[in-house]
Write a protein that holds these residues in place. Structure first.
Motif, short mmCIF file in Angstrom:
data_model
loop_
_atom_site.label_atom_id
_atom_site.label_comp_id
_atom_site.label_asym_id
_atom_site.label_seq_id
_atom_site.Cartn_x
_atom_site.Cartn_y
_atom_site.Cartn_z
N SER A 145 -85.23 102.84 21.91
CA SER A 145 -84.26 103.93 21.76
C SER A 145 -84.93 105.29 21.96
O SER A 145 -84.32 106.21 22.51
N ASP A 146 -86.20 105.40 21.54
CA ASP A 146 -86.91 106.66 21.78
C ASP A 146 -87.08 106.91 23.27
O ASP A 146 -86.91 108.05 23.75
N ALA A 147 -87.41 105.88 24.04
CA ALA A 147 -87.58 106.01 25.48
C ALA A 147 -86.26 106.38 26.15
O ALA A 147 -86.21 107.23 27.05
N VAL A 148 -85.18 105.75 25.73
CA VAL A 148 -83.86 106.03 26.30
C VAL A 148 -83.44 107.46 25.96
O VAL A 148 -82.89 108.18 26.80
N LEU A 149 -83.70 107.87 24.72
CA LEU A 149 -83.34 109.23 24.29
C LEU A 149 -84.05 110.27 25.13
O LEU A 149 -83.45 111.26 25.56
N ARG A 150 -85.34 110.04 25.41
CA ARG A 150 -86.10 110.99 26.22
C ARG A 150 -85.53 111.08 27.63
O ARG A 150 -85.41 112.16 28.21
N SER A 151 -85.17 109.93 28.21
CA SER A 151 -84.60 109.92 29.56
C SER A 151 -83.26 110.63 29.60
O SER A 151 -83.00 111.45 30.50
N GLU A 152 -82.39 110.34 28.63
CA GLU A 152 -81.08 110.98 28.61
C GLU A 152 -81.20 112.48 28.39
O GLU A 152 -80.43 113.28 28.92
N SER A 153 -82.18 112.86 27.60
CA SER A 153 -82.41 114.29 27.37
C SER A 153 -82.81 114.99 28.66
O SER A 153 -82.37 116.11 28.94
N ALA A 154 -83.67 114.33 29.46
CA ALA A 154 -84.08 114.92 30.74
C ALA A 154 -82.90 115.06 31.69
O ALA A 154 -82.74 116.08 32.37
N TRP A 155 -82.04 114.04 31.76
CA TRP A 155 -80.88 114.11 32.65
C TRP A 155 -79.86 115.13 32.17
O TRP A 155 -79.14 115.72 32.97
N GLU A 156 -79.80 115.34 30.86
CA GLU A 156 -78.86 116.34 30.33
C GLU A 156 -79.17 117.73 30.88
O GLU A 156 -78.28 118.49 31.24
N ARG A 157 -80.45 118.05 30.99
CA ARG A 157 -80.84 119.36 31.51
C ARG A 157 -80.58 119.46 33.01
O ARG A 157 -80.48 120.56 33.55
N ALA A 158 -80.47 118.30 33.69
CA ALA A 158 -80.22 118.33 35.13
C ALA A 158 -78.74 118.48 35.46
O ALA A 158 -78.38 118.78 36.59
N ARG A 159 -77.87 118.27 34.46
CA ARG A 159 -76.43 118.40 34.70
C ARG A 159 -76.01 119.86 34.73
O ARG A 159 -76.69 120.74 34.18
N THR A 160 -74.89 120.13 35.35
CA THR A 160 -74.34 121.48 35.33
C THR A 160 -73.75 121.75 33.96
O THR A 160 -73.54 120.85 33.16
N GLU A 161 -73.47 123.03 33.70
CA GLU A 161 -72.90 123.39 32.39
C GLU A 161 -71.58 122.67 32.13
O GLU A 161 -71.29 122.27 31.02
N ALA A 162 -70.77 122.47 33.19
CA ALA A 162 -69.47 121.84 33.00
C ALA A 162 -69.60 120.36 32.64
O ALA A 162 -68.78 119.81 31.91
N ASP A 163 -70.66 119.71 33.15
CA ASP A 163 -70.82 118.28 32.93
C ASP A 163 -71.66 117.95 31.69
O ASP A 163 -71.78 116.80 31.31
N ARG A 164 -72.25 118.96 31.09
CA ARG A 164 -73.22 118.72 30.03
C ARG A 164 -72.52 118.42 28.70
O ARG A 164 -71.71 119.21 28.22
N VAL A 165 -72.84 117.28 28.12
CA VAL A 165 -72.23 116.90 26.83
C VAL A 165 -73.09 117.35 25.66
O VAL A 165 -72.60 117.45 24.54
N GLU A 166 -74.37 117.57 25.87
CA GLU A 166 -75.28 118.23 24.95
C GLU A 166 -75.56 117.53 23.62
O GLU A 166 -75.94 118.19 22.67
N PRO A 167 -75.44 116.24 23.48
CA PRO A 167 -75.80 115.64 22.19
C PRO A 167 -77.29 115.75 21.92
O PRO A 167 -77.72 115.92 20.77
N HIS A 168 -78.12 115.68 22.98
CA HIS A 168 -79.56 115.70 22.78
C HIS A 168 -80.05 117.12 22.51
O HIS A 168 -81.01 117.32 21.77
N ARG A 169 -79.37 118.11 23.12
CA ARG A 169 -79.72 119.49 22.78
C ARG A 169 -79.41 119.74 21.31
O ARG A 169 -80.18 120.37 20.59
N GLN A 170 -78.25 119.24 20.85
CA GLN A 170 -77.90 119.39 19.44
C GLN A 170 -78.92 118.70 18.54
O GLN A 170 -79.28 119.21 17.48
N TYR A 171 -79.40 117.52 19.01
CA TYR A 171 -80.43 116.81 18.24
C TYR A 171 -81.69 117.66 18.11
O TYR A 171 -82.25 117.78 17.01
N ARG A 172 -82.12 118.25 19.21
CA ARG A 172 -83.33 119.05 19.17
C ARG A 172 -83.16 120.25 18.26
O ARG A 172 -84.05 120.58 17.46
N VAL A 173 -82.03 120.96 18.41
CA VAL A 173 -81.79 122.14 17.59
C VAL A 173 -81.75 121.77 16.10
O VAL A 173 -82.37 122.44 15.26
N LEU A 174 -81.05 120.70 15.79
CA LEU A 174 -80.94 120.27 14.40
C LEU A 174 -82.29 119.82 13.85
O LEU A 174 -82.66 120.14 12.71
#
Length: 553
Positions: free
Chosen positions: A475-504
């Motif tokens: 799950s840690d490996a998957v989380l890191r990958s999804e986090s990287a792809w989240e930053r590659a998405r446009t603002e409209a497509d970004r769901v941001e759960p991993h950004r929220q995780y980092r901020v929290l």
């Protein structure tokens, strides 16, 4: 004034200028040179002279080493053609043309000594150019070429300088051009050999040490281990240092621990910061001493200080013209070469985006910026002061070299941001960068998950792994990958759960840090336990910031 007070004042100036110059959209090296000049002309401030040997043998090796270990070998290799042409052939052409010009103007100057000064003013210093370019977003290819050129051209210029000085003294007959070529080749080839040996031996030795403090401490002497033996056998110590640095930086990823790489990167970044900015401040501070020596020599050499300054301005214009005429054909050759590789599929698919990027970097825009970035720096001033005392016009030649450095730094460096904006060169595409990074992270994740999926999975001691632990690692490996792809998405497509995780998680870490400080204040826990907990929190916070991209270093 006491030396330690001067050092403290200079350090305060360097840090202050480095903090505020970028906010004013000014290049730190240029501001430091101007401040140094302003201080030197204050009445009552004594002339400042630093022996050239201290710069060439004490400052230049660690400065070049710090740049070399941070320059990816893949970038150096990819742009080797352009780097070698600019750092070797252009240096030789510039030295010969400007040397012959000075030989024709100054009647008492022999041709070998004139070429020696040409070699002094030929190498560029890319510190100011790259600091401006990175801030304004120059294409990575141009940044890599500038950094690679500044690494190697100091070596080629100093080898040519030594050869010309030997010819001037009669050790080598300048008319026997073969002797000059042999001496140049001898210095270069032996330097590469020494650098490779030093790099291999020190990487092997440091890989056996398991304390990052010890390995980093050893790294502080590597520049001198490469420089001193090479100079002792008549090779180029500077080139040896560059080779050792490139080898160490490339092999460190394989042979050093993570803590060693982090420690070395931080320490050498600090050293590089202090040396780079310190030498630019020193350039300005030396103005009075250089000018006074030139004035004292005017009576016997029939060349006064104003005339020397005028010759320096002329030499700077000639160097700019030579570089301008050299860069155009070079980039045309590079463009044709890369297009052939794209057509052959050797460096990825040929797309409209790749063609547009290539045209920008190697077209007239990239050529103009690359030409304009050819500023001279402290190596020029230091090398000029190493000219033999018996050289005709020696004091005035040093002033000419200083004038070339100041004119190119202030005029070209001061207007480089405007040139970059006018050419509208596009730098790094952050969205494409994030997508490329996410793709690489996926590739790494695949390799890691194959370990977890192995039927014979066990710990190194043979202990079987609990399935809960396997799932947690997965799950840690998957989380890191999804986090990287989240930053590659446009603002409209970004769901941001991993950004929220980092901020929290960062908020939680701040609360834990506050509790740690409270525990330290109560004096309940031993100091070694408090330090261990502090390190644990620091490492996680650093990891989260790097994942978020907020700490690029």
């Amino acid at each position: 004034m006491r030396l330690e007070i001067v050092a403290v004042v200079c350090l305060i100036i360097i840090v202050g200028v480095s903090a505020f110059a970028p906010k004013l959209r000014l290049a730190t090296p240029i501001v430091l040179v101007v401040i140094g000049i302003a201080i030197s002309i204050i009445p009552g401030v004594p002339p400042i002279h630093v022996p050239s040997e201290l710069i060439l043998a004490g400052v230049l090796p660690p400065l070049l080493y710090s740049s070399a270990i941070n320059l990816p070998l893949v970038d150096f290799r990819k742009n080797f053609g352009a780097i070698s042409m600019l750092s070797v052939l252009l240096v030789i052409v510039s030295a010969l043309v400007t040397g012959f010009l000075l030989y024709m103007i100054l009647p008492d100057l022999n041709l070998a000594a004139a070429i020696a000064l040409g070699a002094v003013i030929s190498p560029t210093d890319a510190v100011a150019a790259t600091s401006i370019g990175k801030r304004l977003g120059l294409p990575p290819r141009l940044i890599a070429v500038l950094e690679g050129e500044s690494l190697v051209n100091d070596a080629s210029a100093l080898v040519l300088l030594r050869t010309a000085i030997a010819a001037s003294a009669g050790t080598i007959a300048l008319g026997g051009f073969g002797g000059v070529v042999v001496d140049f080749a001898y210095s270069s080839v032996l330097a590469i050999g020494v650098g490779m040996i030093v790099g291999f031996v020190t990487v092997f030795f440091r890989s056996k040490l398991h304390d990052s403090v010890l390995t980093t401490a050893v790294s502080f002497v590597i520049p001198f281990l490469a420089y001193i033996p090479a100079e002792a056998i008549g090779a180029s110590g500077v080139l040896s240092v560059v080779v050792a640095g490139l080898y160490t930086g490339h092999m460190g990823a394989k042979h050093f621990s993570a803590s060693t790489r982090i420690s070395e990167r931080l320490n050498w970044r600090t050293i590089q910061f202090l040396l780079e900015n310190g030498v630019f401040l020193l350039m300005g501070l030396e103005l009075k001493d250089i000018f006074l020596h030139a004035v004292r020599g005017s009576g016997s050499d029939n060349l006064d200080a104003p005339q020397a300054i005028a010759l320096g301005v002329l030499a700077a214009l000639v160097l700019f013209a030579i570089r301008f005429g050299f860069v155009g054909p070079l980039l045309a050759f590079q463009r044709a070469r890369v297009k052939r590789k794209l057509d052959a599929g050797l460096i990825g698919p040929r797309t409209a985006a790749n063609d547009a990027s290539l045209e920008e970097e190697t077209g007239w825009r990239g050529g103009l910026v690359l030409t304009w970035a050819g500023m001279r720096g402290v190596v020029t001033v230091a090398a000029a002061q190493s000219l033999p005392e018996e050289t005709p016009y020696r004091n005035q030649l040093i002033l000419i070299a200083f004038t070339v450095s100041i004119v190119t730094l202030v005029l070209q460096g001061g207007t480089l941001p405007w040139i970059i904006k006018v050419t509208k060169l596009k730098g790094i595409d952050e969205t494409a960068d994030h997508a490329e990074f996410a793709t690489l992270v996926d590739e790494l994740r695949g390799a890691g998950l194959r370990v977890l999926e192995s039927p014979s999975l066990s710990l190194p001691g043979g202990e079987e792994v609990d399935e809960i632990v396997v799932e947690r690692v997965r799950s840690d490996a998957v989380l890191r990958s999804e986090s990287a792809w989240e930053r590659a998405r446009t603002e409209a497509d970004r769901v941001e759960p991993h950004r929220q995780y980092r901020v929290l998680r960062l908020e939680v870490l701040r609360a834990e840090r506050s509790a740690l400080l409270d525990a330290r204040g109560r004096g309940v826990y031993s100091s070694r336990i408090l330090v261990r907990a502090q390190l644990m929190l620091d490492q996680e916070e650093s990891r989260l910031q790097q994942t978020d991209g907020s700490d690029s270093h």
